[in-house]
Each structure stands twice: as structure tokens, then as C-alpha cells.
Design a protein around this motif. Structure first.
Motif, PDB file in Angstrom:
ATOM      1  N   LEU A 210       0.804  -1.221   0.000  1.00  0.00           N
ATOM      2  CA  LEU A 210       0.000   0.000   0.000  1.00  0.00           C
ATOM      3  C   LEU A 210       0.837   1.271   0.000  1.00  0.00           C
ATOM      4  N   LYS A 211       2.162   1.122   0.132  1.00  0.00           N
ATOM      5  CA  LYS A 211       3.037   2.290   0.189  1.00  0.00           C
ATOM      6  C   LYS A 211       4.365   1.940  -0.462  1.00  0.00           C
ATOM      7  N   ALA A 212       4.956   2.888  -1.183  1.00  0.00           N
ATOM      8  CA  ALA A 212       6.237   2.661  -1.844  1.00  0.00           C
ATOM      9  C   ALA A 212       7.346   2.497  -0.806  1.00  0.00           C
ATOM     10  N   GLY A 213       8.397   1.793  -1.218  1.00  0.00           N
ATOM     11  CA  GLY A 213       9.540   1.636  -0.329  1.00  0.00           C
ATOM     12  C   GLY A 213      10.283   0.335  -0.530  1.00  0.00           C
ATOM     13  N   LEU A 214       9.560  -0.751  -0.810  1.00  0.00           N
ATOM     14  CA  LEU A 214      10.210  -2.034  -1.048  1.00  0.00           C
ATOM     15  C   LEU A 214      10.724  -2.082  -2.481  1.00  0.00           C
ATOM     16  N   LEU A 215      11.987  -2.422  -2.645  1.00  0.00           N
ATOM     17  CA  LEU A 215      12.658  -2.377  -3.938  1.00  0.00           C
ATOM     18  C   LEU A 215      11.938  -3.246  -4.971  1.00  0.00           C
ATOM     19  N   GLY A 216      11.611  -2.631  -6.099  1.00  0.00           N
ATOM     20  CA  GLY A 216      11.028  -3.367  -7.213  1.00  0.00           C
ATOM     21  C   GLY A 216       9.536  -3.588  -7.125  1.00  0.00           C
ATOM     22  N   LEU A 217       8.896  -3.118  -6.053  1.00  0.00           N
ATOM     23  CA  LEU A 217       7.459  -3.343  -5.888  1.00  0.00           C
ATOM     24  C   LEU A 217       6.683  -2.041  -6.008  1.00  0.00           C
ATOM     25  N   LYS A 218       5.656  -2.070  -6.827  1.00  0.00           N
ATOM     26  CA  LYS A 218       4.801  -0.903  -6.988  1.00  0.00           C
ATOM     27  C   LYS A 218       3.671  -0.924  -5.962  1.00  0.00           C
ATOM     28  N   VAL A 219       3.188   0.254  -5.629  1.00  0.00           N
ATOM     29  CA  VAL A 219       1.983   0.342  -4.806  1.00  0.00           C
ATOM     30  C   VAL A 219       0.842  -0.339  -5.567  1.00  0.00           C
ATOM     31  N   GLY A 220       0.086  -1.153  -4.871  1.00  0.00           N
ATOM     32  CA  GLY A 220      -0.990  -1.903  -5.513  1.00  0.00           C
ATOM     33  C   GLY A 220      -0.624  -3.341  -5.821  1.00  0.00           C
ATOM     34  N   THR A 221       0.635  -3.728  -5.552  1.00  0.00           N
ATOM     35  CA  THR A 221       1.016  -5.130  -5.741  1.00  0.00           C
ATOM     36  C   THR A 221       0.202  -6.009  -4.792  1.00  0.00           C
TER      37      THR A 221
END
Length: 423
Positions: A210-221
Motif C-alpha cells: 500500500l506504500k512505496a519503499g520495497l525495492l522493485g514493488l509498486k503500490v498496488g502489488t
């Protein structure tokens, strides 16, 4: 004497009408086999995607039963484990959906088992992950359902979690230095009656970013593991099914390289759905013009499912295979009195050419398999049938080498139609 005769007549009338009244208002009992209901259910191991669908994996090991009122049916599937970039690893998956006649009810059961998972660089780890859902209708017409989840050796952020979490348990995915980036839902459950359809669903483990920050993962994953869904639907005279699309590419690993284009499906109770795209492109492999799919179902005067996909200007590998137009058209029908399902295939090629193989043309026989240098194994007008279903794929290619973004072993399908009528 007159009074006695009246009394006698009244007693006789009461006895006669009493018997009739008792018969008229008695509750009619039925056996479990006489219960009327339709069934629909599905189960899959994993489904991983983001909002813009630049990442899509699954549903893997998908098994389903739909549009039927028959018990004794089973659908199952399995798939090897997979590694999804930026997500992690998901173990082997096994799924089963079946319809059952019990001593008291008719029931549908769905089950999904994933051998294990290591997600988001170890933030979430688990052993065997299992979800089970059941829905049943008894002889009194009452519905009942169950949800069950078991997750062995589960750890979230390094903290052990009970193997049988409470329904709809939510854990904040609060990562050091980043804070809360999403949530984990365990044993997600739902049981509800929608109109006259009773549905039960269970998702063993779900992760939402729900929030950006984890490398390579978009919000909404969205990561879903161990999913089972079952439904009891109103009975009907015939159960319809069918799907069509223009193109699809699946990697050897099971990941979707290019999802179905112009995808449309037959509705169980009939009607028409249509989908179209202006152009098709699978980079480095296939280009084509407009594609249109029409899926139609009717219940009267006979139950019939018809699916037609058309696609124009097909070009594979810069001219290795060319087709001016493809029509994939199938239908399945059953007469009102029952009996065998009639299956038809009226699919066609228009001006089919394959480089170096001049003998192959639009009149090619169904299920012709050829090896095309630089491409791989090609099956033309592939047809498969069961007692109730027909499936046609006009061009199916299994790559013998990498093409564009598709690795060796990937499967490309062009012009797909399937139609079915169930009992």
C-alpha cells in the motif's frame, strides 16, 4: 333419528375430509439426490499482480468446475514452484474442486495447497499453505458452508504466527526504516447469500503493498496464496460455458508473458459478451491487426454455447508464418430433452503461408503438427473434445529458442475458442 343421521353424516364427512386435509398439508420429503442446485467453484495456488498489470503471475494450478448441476465431478491441477522477480519464491501448488452427493446434502468442495513460500526477501516465510472451502444444501433447502486455513511454520517480520489463524486476521507489514508499507491478511473468509446464490471463499494468505519503499514493488502489488471459492447457484435447464481470445503467451515457468487479448466468456445463464482490440503485439514474436471475440449463450429452444474469435493480418517472426485472417469458431448444444451434446467446429484460415513449407495452406487438416526452423513446434487448427466441450486453437507455437521477451519453451496461442454445455 334425524339428529343421529346428521351426526353420522357429519362424522363421516369429517373423517373423509380429515384424511384429505392431512394428505394435502403433509410435508413432502425428498432424498439428497433430489435436491436441486447448480455448482460453481475454483481453486488456485497463487495469483500475483500489480495494478497496472506490468506484473502478472497466475492464477497458477487453476482448477474449476462451473455451470453444472451434477455431483461426482472433480477438477484438479498442479504446477511446479516458481520464482517471481521482486516477490520471491512460491512452492509447488496442488488444487482440487469436486461436487459431492452426501447422505444428507449436495456439496461442493474446493481445496488449494502450496508447498511453501518465501516472500519479499524473507519478510514473510511459510511451510505448507492450505485453504479449504465447502458449500452445501440439505434436503430442507438450507445452506451451510465452512472455511479452513492452515499455514505451517508461518513467520511475518520474523515473528511466528499460529498455524490456524483466526478468520480475517490482519497484520501490519511494518518494515524497519520504512514503516508500514502494507498489510498481510491471514485466513481471509467470506460466506454470504447473494440473491439465490450461496458462496463461500477462503484465501489463506494475502499480501497487499500500500506504500512505496520495497525495492522493485509498486503500490498496488497484490499477492494471494492458497485460494478456494465455491458457490451453490439456482438450478437451470442447461449450463453454458465458453471462452475465446485472440492471442496469449505463456512462459515455460507458468508466468504469463502476454495475457489473453480480446477475451470474452459465455455467461452460465446465457446472453452475449463481446471484446475487441484494435491491434495485437507480442514483442519480437507476433503482430496482428484487429481482434474481436463474441461469446453467446442461449437456453431456449435448446441450450447452446457459441464462441467466435476473429483476428486479421497475423504475422509471426517477421513473415515466418502469415495469415490474412483467422476465425476460431466453436459451438456446443444440447436438445431440450437431454441426450448427447452436439459439438461443432467451423474455424477457418484465410491465405495461410509458412516460409519454406509451400504445401501448408488454408486447407490444412486439423491437428497438423510441424517443426518450423527458427521458431519451434507449430500445431495448426488444434482441436480437442470431451463429451460436453470442444476447444480449438488455430495456431499454437512452442518456442525452440528465445524470441523477444519470451524464453525457450514458451507457448504462443493465436485464435482460441472453446464452447461447452453441461448437465
Amino acid at each position: 333419528m334425524k339428529r343421529s343421521m346428521v351426526a353420522l353424516a357429519g362424522a363421516l364427512a369429517l373423517a373423509l375430509t380429515g384424511g384429505a386435509t392431512s394428505s394435502a398439508f403433509a410435508t413432502t420429503s425428498i432424498t439428497p439426490a433430489q435436491i436441486t442446485t447448480g455448482f460453481a467453484g475454483s481453486a488456485y495456488g497463487s495469483y500475483i499482480f500489480n495494478t497496472d498489470k506490468t506484473l502478472t503471475s497466475g492464477p497458477t494450478a487453476s482448477a474449476s468446475i462451473a455451470c453444472t448441476g451434477a455431483t461426482g465431478k472433480t477438477a484438479s491441477n498442479n504446477v511446479s514452484g516458481l520464482n517471481v522477480p521482486a516477490i520471491g519464491t512460491v512452492g509447488n501448488a496442488n488444487t482440487t474442486v469436486k461436487t459431492v452427493l452426501t447422505t444428507t446434502s449436495k456439496r461442493i468442495e474446493g481445496k488449494s495447497t502450496v508447498a511453501g513460500a518465501n516472500l519479499l526477501g524473507g519478510l514473510i516465510t511459510a511451510g505448507a499453505i492450505t485453504s479449504e472451502s465447502t458449500a452445501e444444501k440439505n434436503t430442507a433447502g438450507a445452506f451451510a458452508g465452512t472455511n479452513q486455513t492452515t499455514i505451517a511454520d508461518l513467520k511475518v517480520l520474523g515473528i511466528a504466527v499460529n498455524a490456524n489463524p483466526a478468520a480475517n486476521t490482519v497484520i501490519d507489514l511494518k518494515v524497519p526504516l520504512l514503516g508500514s508499507v502494507g498489510k498481510v491478511t491471514l485466513n481471509g473468509q467470506e460466506k454470504r447469500l447473494v440473491g439465490t446464490t450461496y458462496q463461500v471463499s477462503t484465501t489463506a494468505l494475502r499480501v497487499e503493498i500500500l506504500k512505496a519503499g520495497l525495492l522493485g514493488l509498486k503500490v498496488g502489488t497484490d499477492i494471494r496464496l492458497g485460494v478456494s471459492n465455491v458457490k451453490l447457484t439456482p438450478p437451470q435447464t442447461g449450463y453454458l460455458a465458453g471462452t475465446g481470445y485472440g492471442t496469449r503467451a505463456t512462459l515455460a515457468s507458468g508466468l504469463i508473458g502476454s495475457g489473453p487479448t480480446a477475451l470474452a466468456s459465455v455467461k452460465c445463464a446465457g446472453g452475449t459478451t463481446t471484446a475487441n482490440v484494435a491491434a495485437v503485439n507480442i514483442p519480437g514474436a507476433v503482430s496482428a491487426g484487429a481482434s474481436v471475440t463474441t461469446a453467446t449463450g442461449v437456453l431456449t429452444p435448446e441450450a447452446k454455447s457459441t464462441v467466435v474469435n476473429t483476428i486479421g493480418g497475423v504475422n509471426v517472426l517477421s513473415g515466418v508464418i502469415q495469415v490474412d485472417a483467422i476465425k476460431a469458431e466453436t459451438s456446443a448444444s444440447r436438445a431440450p430433452g437431454g441426450g448427447a451434446v452436439k459439438l461443432t467446429d467451423t474455424s477457418t484460415f484465410t491465405n495461410l503461408r509458412i516460409a519454406g513449407l509451400p504445401a501448408i495452406n488454408a486447407s490444412v487438416a486439423p491437428n497438423t503438427v510441424i517443426q518450423v526452423p527458427g521458431l519451434g513446434q507449430v500445431t495448426l487448427h488444434k482441436v480437442s473434445k470431451s463429451s460436453t466441450t470442444i476447444i480449438v486453437t488455430m495456431v499454437e507455437i512452442v518456442l525452440s529458442q528465445a524470441l523477444g521477451t519470451l524464453p525457450t519453451g514458451s507457448k504462443i496461442q493465436i485464435g482460441y475458442s472453446n464452447s461447452s454445455v453441461g448437465a
